[in-house]
Design a protein around this motif. Structure first.
Motif, short mmCIF file in Angstrom:
data_model
loop_
_atom_site.label_atom_id
_atom_site.label_comp_id
_atom_site.label_asym_id
_atom_site.label_seq_id
_atom_site.Cartn_x
_atom_site.Cartn_y
_atom_site.Cartn_z
N PHE A 112 0.76 -1.40 -0.15
CA PHE A 112 -0.37 -0.22 0.49
C PHE A 112 1.19 1.35 0.29
O PHE A 112 0.38 2.10 -0.05
N ARG A 113 2.66 1.39 0.07
CA ARG A 113 3.13 2.54 -0.04
C ARG A 113 2.76 3.40 -1.03
O ARG A 113 2.77 4.38 -0.98
N ASN A 114 2.56 3.09 -2.34
CA ASN A 114 2.16 3.43 -3.53
C ASN A 114 0.83 4.48 -3.13
O ASN A 114 0.86 5.63 -3.59
N LYS A 115 0.40 4.29 -2.12
CA LYS A 115 -1.41 4.98 -1.77
C LYS A 115 -1.01 6.01 -1.31
O LYS A 115 -1.44 6.46 -1.11
N LEU A 116 0.38 6.13 -0.29
CA LEU A 116 1.00 7.35 0.33
C LEU A 116 1.65 8.52 -0.60
O LEU A 116 1.45 9.45 0.60
N SER A 117 1.92 8.54 -1.70
CA SER A 117 2.84 9.91 -2.28
C SER A 117 1.31 10.93 -2.22
O SER A 117 0.73 10.38 -2.52
#
Length: 266
Positions: A112-117
């Motif tokens: 899910f890291r790409n959702k943080l940007s």
């Protein structure tokens, strides 16, 4: 009859005007953990919860530190130390809380890291408020970071403009009769306090509480570095920072460098 009713009544049952959930606003609080990934990544709830809890602790720290600062500006030394000791206990919790994040594997984070940007802990206004209030004022932060909400920018500017905890400590020393106008004069004051703790014990204890607060935040930064490197290695941070490299560069920062230098002069 009325006396019997009052005697038999239990705390919180006299009319039921306020419940545990209503007092803590639990429906609103528990509605704030909203994952962005679809389908939901299992560990995103963990990530959101931990960081929201951090912000709640930051709110409490700001309340305690502000009160300590205000009391020191008024010349008090006892209650500011009490406030700082509470902050130290909270800061130990902040460090230990990282252990919970470390239960998440890098693979689970990548889900899910790409959702943080471009969201990033670098953007935490309350964390910067704590740094500014503690004495590490950095006007350049407001220029470097363009994504701050207007309300957050105003709060940070206010912290830059107002006295810091360090200013409060110097006010306490001045009230005690010490010259704090120059660095040399301050080191003379520190030496006098350190060498006569029978007479100046309260001032020494307050200085030590400041050092403990400073040390605790340094430990939190160091622990945060290891957590970030364990999760993302050398990748850039989601907010565009240098990630672990940026965090590592902050480890050596000190709120009260003069109190640390005093150790070398004793």
């Amino acid at each position: 009859m009325t006396e019997e009713i009052l005697h038999d009544a239990h705390f919180g049952e006299q009319g039921g005007r306020l419940t545990y959930g209503a007092y803590l606003r639990l429906p609103d609080l528990l509605d704030q953990q909203v994952p962005e990934s679809s389908p939901p990544a299992h560990d995103e709830l963990l990530f959101i919860t931990i960081h929201q809890v951090y912000e709640l602790w930051f709110k409490l720290l700001l309340s305690e530190l502000t009160d300590a600062r205000d009391r020191m500006l008024a010349g008090e030394s006892y209650l500011p130390r009490v406030r700082l000791e509470r902050c130290l206990v909270v800061e130990r919790v902040l460090v230990n809380q990282v252990d919970v994040i470390d239960t998440m594997t890098p693979q689970d984070f990548l889900a899910f890291r790409n959702k943080l940007s471009p969201a990033s802990g670098f953007q935490s206004a309350q964390f910067r408020e704590i740094e500014f209030l503690s004495g590490a004022k950095d006007p350049g932060y407001l220029k470097r970071f363009k994504g701050l909400a207007d309300e957050d920018r105003a709060r940070l500017q206010a912290r830059l403009d107002e006295p810091s905890i360090w200013d409060g400590f110097l006010a306490v020393l001045a009230k005690a009769g010490f010259d704090v106008s120059t660095a040399d004069a301050r080191f003379t004051a520190y030496a006098a306090i350190a060498n006569d703790r029978e007479r100046f014990g309260q001032l020494w204890d307050l200085a030590e509480a400041l050092v403990a607060h400073d040390q605790a935040f340094s430990l939190w930064r160091a622990r945060h570095v290891l957590m970030a490197e364990r999760q993302i290695g050398t990748k850039p941070g989601t907010g565009g920072s240098a990630g672990g490299a940026y965090l590592r560069s902050r480890i050596e920062m000190r709120f009260y460098p003069e109190l640390w230098e005093l150790r070398s002069r004793l």
